[in-house]
Enzyme design. Structure first.
Site, PDB file in Angstrom:
ATOM      1  N   ARG A  55       0.767  -1.175  -0.089  1.00  0.00           N
ATOM      2  CA  ARG A  55       0.075   0.062   0.074  1.00  0.00           C
ATOM      3  C   ARG A  55       0.911   1.225   0.031  1.00  0.00           C
ATOM      4  NH1 ARG A  55      -3.371  -1.182   5.270  1.00  0.00           N
ATOM      5  NH2 ARG A  55      -1.179  -1.200   6.090  1.00  0.00           N
ATOM      6  N   HIS A 255       8.713 -24.745  13.756  1.00  0.00           N
ATOM      7  CA  HIS A 255      10.410 -25.122  13.666  1.00  0.00           C
ATOM      8  C   HIS A 255      10.449 -26.280  14.615  1.00  0.00           C
ATOM      9  CE1 HIS A 255      10.365 -21.094  12.310  1.00  0.00           C
ATOM     10  NE2 HIS A 255      10.448 -20.535  13.312  1.00  0.00           N
ATOM     11  N   LYS A 357      20.350 -17.135  23.405  1.00  0.00           N
ATOM     12  CA  LYS A 357      19.725 -17.420  22.001  1.00  0.00           C
ATOM     13  C   LYS A 357      20.501 -18.600  21.370  1.00  0.00           C
ATOM     14  CE  LYS A 357      19.181 -15.924  17.370  1.00  0.00           C
ATOM     15  NZ  LYS A 357      17.797 -15.908  16.614  1.00  0.00           N
TER      16      LYS A 357
HETATM   17  P1  NDP Z   1       5.365  -6.406   8.409  1.00  0.00           P
HETATM   18  O1  NDP Z   1       4.174  -6.085   9.500  1.00  0.00           O
HETATM   19  O2  NDP Z   1       6.308  -5.677   8.130  1.00  0.00           O
HETATM   20  O3  NDP Z   1       4.203  -6.126   7.168  1.00  0.00           O
HETATM   21  C1  NDP Z   1       4.334  -6.358   5.908  1.00  0.00           C
HETATM   22  C2  NDP Z   1       3.460  -5.310   5.035  1.00  0.00           C
HETATM   23  O4  NDP Z   1       2.326  -5.584   5.020  1.00  0.00           O
HETATM   24  C3  NDP Z   1       3.836  -4.011   5.635  1.00  0.00           C
HETATM   25  O5  NDP Z   1       4.683  -3.236   5.097  1.00  0.00           O
HETATM   26  C4  NDP Z   1       2.458  -3.392   5.244  1.00  0.00           C
HETATM   27  O6  NDP Z   1       2.678  -2.856   3.960  1.00  0.00           O
HETATM   28  C5  NDP Z   1       1.491  -4.476   5.148  1.00  0.00           C
HETATM   29  N1  NDP Z   1       0.625  -4.441   6.422  1.00  0.00           N
HETATM   30  C6  NDP Z   1       1.160  -4.677   7.732  1.00  0.00           C
HETATM   31  N2  NDP Z   1      -0.056  -4.731   8.363  1.00  0.00           N
HETATM   32  C7  NDP Z   1      -1.058  -4.351   7.529  1.00  0.00           C
HETATM   33  C8  NDP Z   1      -2.473  -4.252   7.716  1.00  0.00           C
HETATM   34  N3  NDP Z   1      -2.949  -4.451   9.225  1.00  0.00           N
HETATM   35  N4  NDP Z   1      -3.251  -4.217   6.655  1.00  0.00           N
HETATM   36  C9  NDP Z   1      -2.642  -4.107   5.570  1.00  0.00           C
HETATM   37  N5  NDP Z   1      -1.562  -4.278   5.269  1.00  0.00           N
HETATM   38  C10 NDP Z   1      -0.754  -4.349   6.007  1.00  0.00           C
HETATM   39  O7  NDP Z   1       5.327  -7.921   8.538  1.00  0.00           O
HETATM   40  P2  NDP Z   1       6.857  -8.663   8.200  1.00  0.00           P
HETATM   41  O8  NDP Z   1       7.504  -8.261   6.954  1.00  0.00           O
HETATM   42  O9  NDP Z   1       7.528  -8.669   9.555  1.00  0.00           O
HETATM   43  O10 NDP Z   1       6.165 -10.451   7.745  1.00  0.00           O
HETATM   44  C11 NDP Z   1       5.769 -10.617   6.694  1.00  0.00           C
HETATM   45  C12 NDP Z   1       5.016 -12.073   6.779  1.00  0.00           C
HETATM   46  O11 NDP Z   1       6.393 -12.813   7.102  1.00  0.00           O
HETATM   47  C13 NDP Z   1       4.369 -12.289   8.264  1.00  0.00           C
HETATM   48  O12 NDP Z   1       3.593 -13.200   7.808  1.00  0.00           O
HETATM   49  C14 NDP Z   1       5.039 -12.755   9.134  1.00  0.00           C
HETATM   50  O13 NDP Z   1       4.430 -13.765  10.221  1.00  0.00           O
HETATM   51  C15 NDP Z   1       6.081 -13.507   8.249  1.00  0.00           C
HETATM   52  N6  NDP Z   1       7.554 -13.670   8.867  1.00  0.00           N
HETATM   53  C16 NDP Z   1       8.146 -12.641   9.076  1.00  0.00           C
HETATM   54  C17 NDP Z   1       9.622 -12.645   9.563  1.00  0.00           C
HETATM   55  C18 NDP Z   1      10.214 -11.433   9.774  1.00  0.00           C
HETATM   56  O14 NDP Z   1      11.558 -11.523  10.269  1.00  0.00           O
HETATM   57  N7  NDP Z   1       9.825 -10.263   9.569  1.00  0.00           N
HETATM   58  C19 NDP Z   1      10.161 -13.908   9.884  1.00  0.00           C
HETATM   59  C20 NDP Z   1       9.222 -15.136   9.739  1.00  0.00           C
HETATM   60  C21 NDP Z   1       7.920 -14.847   9.113  1.00  0.00           C
HETATM   61  P3  NDP Z   1       1.887  -1.607   3.495  1.00  0.00           P
HETATM   62  O15 NDP Z   1       1.200  -0.923   4.344  1.00  0.00           O
HETATM   63  O16 NDP Z   1       2.890  -0.882   2.566  1.00  0.00           O
HETATM   64  O17 NDP Z   1       0.600  -2.243   2.433  1.00  0.00           O
END
Ligand code: NDP
Length: 510
Positions: A55, A255, A357
């Site tokens: 977004r 995991h 860790k």
């Molecule tokens: P984020 O919370 O950073 O979200 C990713 C993007 O999704 C945001 O930049 C935002 O982009 C959009 N977003 C977040 N919340 C909402 C919302 N409520 N409604 C609509 N859009 C939203 O997540 P991560 O990048 O940390 O993780 C992404 C996926 O990967 C998740 O499923 C997480 O469980 C998984 N994951 C993440 C890890 C990590 O290290 N971060 C490790 C392992 C798994 P925008 O607003 O631009 O649309």
């Protein structure tokens, strides 16, 4: 570069990767740094398109600038170390969209087709859901409705789904059913990034490429196995997510169950996604869920609580219910009901706000059948193999040796293999490098299949339901910065055993 790496490049076809949630943490810290490293190692084809979609209203240029910072900070290979950044950036694009707007997916389709034409990339497409799990269904539906799940003759369309996959058996089943409306099972790549770790794969090489260990890998020679995934960080600002999930959903379902199945599985006939996952499934099916009395004696649940107020307390974390019973630590004693493992306890534990860790698999062998040196009052520690998964990767084998000098005094010593020492610090690929490349190549061996996810949810659900019904042990507490609750120590101590922190001790400074 190894021969298999070289072969991989020749097989990697031109592709497009669309990353939903490209503005987020995962894309910034893991995915784009991994892709840049692949590019620097010549592991990507000449032609490819990476299209970020979320977004946040970035232009292509602003997206590239933002990502470059992430790659510089978190990359295994950084733009300042590899001159490929300008070329890599030319493959990076961004499309602003709302996840629930079908018309935005039509615009995405037009953009992708235009980019594929401009870059002469055949329609081999991967769609990566790097978004909060609550958005998975919406995005899958919009992808499906616009026709992105259909594969053009001789090309592929794949969906990469991050963890967590569901919050219990029912939600995981419903999500699978929903995704299958559009994508076949063989188009779906469910990530558990632990499987992408080199040491986890090396566990299979260790077991199945060495003749000397496999004959010992059973109930005749192994006393028990421990799998510990310990974190030093507290819940911090993830409180509102974590309070719904707890350690069982956050760590065990994925995991720990994956590590358990890889440790206990039978050798597959060949390195093939179906066979490998069939064997893992057999283990998951054979795990006996702790029920009735066993739920009380063979499980532990606990929360971190600082008694003197000097460290974090779970119930005081932002976003956490002050009355919360959500465990931040759990330990399980599980049994696998098959010929190989009958009667061998598998102890699993994981928790937050612990002393260190560290992730290790510890295999303790049985004691020698006859203690020749007992008469001299010598205490013989049994042989043990520690497989260190993170933060340091290696294997340690403990055995007895004679202390030089008069008499027959013995001492246990460690024979060590350390990845960093043998292969160099920079040689271990990040899990996401391996997983992204495998998804492009269509090798699903290191991704979780539908039945694996459901089998592990079934087990975790049965424990959680038992706890909720009051059939489990009482919730106990542990000090932040400790190795966990006393109840977990006692669970092993009743059988004369103790948790290993061998990997941590081996690498701890001093
Ligand atoms: P984020 O919370 O950073 O979200 C990713 C993007 O999704 C945001 O930049 C935002 O982009 C959009 N977003 C977040 N919340 C909402 C919302 N409520 N409604 C609509 N859009 C939203 O997540 P991560 O990048 O940390 O993780 C992404 C996926 O990967 C998740 O499923 C997480 O469980 C998984 N994951 C993440 C890890 C990590 O290290 N971060 C490790 C392992 C798994 P925008 O607003 O631009 O649309």
């Amino acid at each position: 570069m190894s021969q298999s790496d070289l072969e991989a490049i020749h097989r990697a076809p031109p592709f497009s990767l669309v990353i939903f949630g490209a503005s987020g943490d995962l894309a910034y810290r893991k995915l784009l740094p991994a892709l840049f490293t692949l590019a620097c190692n010549d592991l990507l084809p000449e032609e490819y398109v990476i299209l970020g979609a979320s977004r946040t209203p970035y232009t292509d240029e602003r997206f590239r600038t933002h990502i470059r910072k992430g790659v510089e900070e978190f990359g295994r290979i950084k733009p300042s170390e590899c001159d490929r950044w300008p070329a890599f950036a030319e493959h990076l694009f961004y499309q602003h969209l709302q996840y629930d707007a079908p018309e935005d997916f039509k615009a995405l389709q037009q953009r992708l087709e235009a980019l594929e034409t401009a870059h002469q990339v055949a329609p081999n497409r991967l769609f990566y859901l790097a978004i909060p799990p609550s958005l998975y269904s919406t995005v899958v539906e919009n992808l499906g409705e616009v026709g992105f799940s259909q594969e053009k003759e001789g090309h592929f369309a794949r969906l990469i789904v991050e963890k967590p996959f569901g919050t219990d058996y029912e939600s995981a089943r419903a999500l699978n059913t929903h995704i299958h409306r559009y994508f076949r099972e063989d188009q779906i790549y469910r990530i558990d990034h632990y499987l992408g770790k080199e040491t986890v794969q090396n566990l299979l090489v260790f077991r199945f490429a060495n003749a000397i260990f496999e004959p010992l890998w059973n109930r005749h020679y192994i006393d028990h196995v421990q799998i510990s995934v310990l974190e030093s960080v507290a819940v911090g600002n993830r409180g509102s997510y974590y309070d719904q999930a707890g350690v069982m959903r956050d760590m065990f379902q994925n995991h720990l169950m994956q590590l358990l199945s890889l440790t206990a599985m039978e050798p597959p006939n060949e390195w093939d996604a179906t066979q490998l996952r069939d064997e893992k499934m057999k283990v998951l099916r054979a795990v006996r869920p702790p029920k009735d009395g066993a739920l009380r004696t063979n499980t532990v649940r606990a929360q971190y609580r600082a008694t003197d107020g000097s460290g974090p307390t779970y119930r005081l974390e932002p976003g956490v219910d002050p009355q919360s019973d959500t465990p931040t630590y759990a330990a399980l004693m599980l049994f696998i009901d098959n010929w190989r493992w009958k009667g061998v306890p598998f102890y699993l534990r994981s928790g937050k706000a612990l002393a260190a860790k560290t992730t290790e698999i510890y295999v303790q062998f049985k004691e020698v059948p006859h203690l020749l040196f007992e008469a001299q009052g010598v205490d013989l520690a049994p042989n043990a193999l520690s497989i260190c998964l993170q933060p340091h990767e290696g294997f340690h084998l403990r055995f007895q040796t004679k202390v030089p000098g008069a008499g027959m005094r013995t001492r246990d010593v460690d024979m060590r293999f350390n990845f960093a020492t043998t292969f160099g610090d920079k040689s271990l690929p990040e899990a996401y490098e391996r997983l992204l490349l495998d998804a492009v190549l269509g090798d699903a061996s290191l991704f979780s299949r539908e039945d694996e996810i459901l089998a592990s949810w079934r087990l975790i659900d049965s424990i959680l339901h038992g706890w909720e019904a009051g059939e489990g042990p009482p919730l106990t507490y542990y000090e932040p910065g400790s190795w966990g609750p006393v109840a977990a120590e006692n669970m092993l101590a009743v059988d004369g055993r103790a948790w290993s922190v061998d990997c941590f001790k081996s690498y701890a400074p001093g």
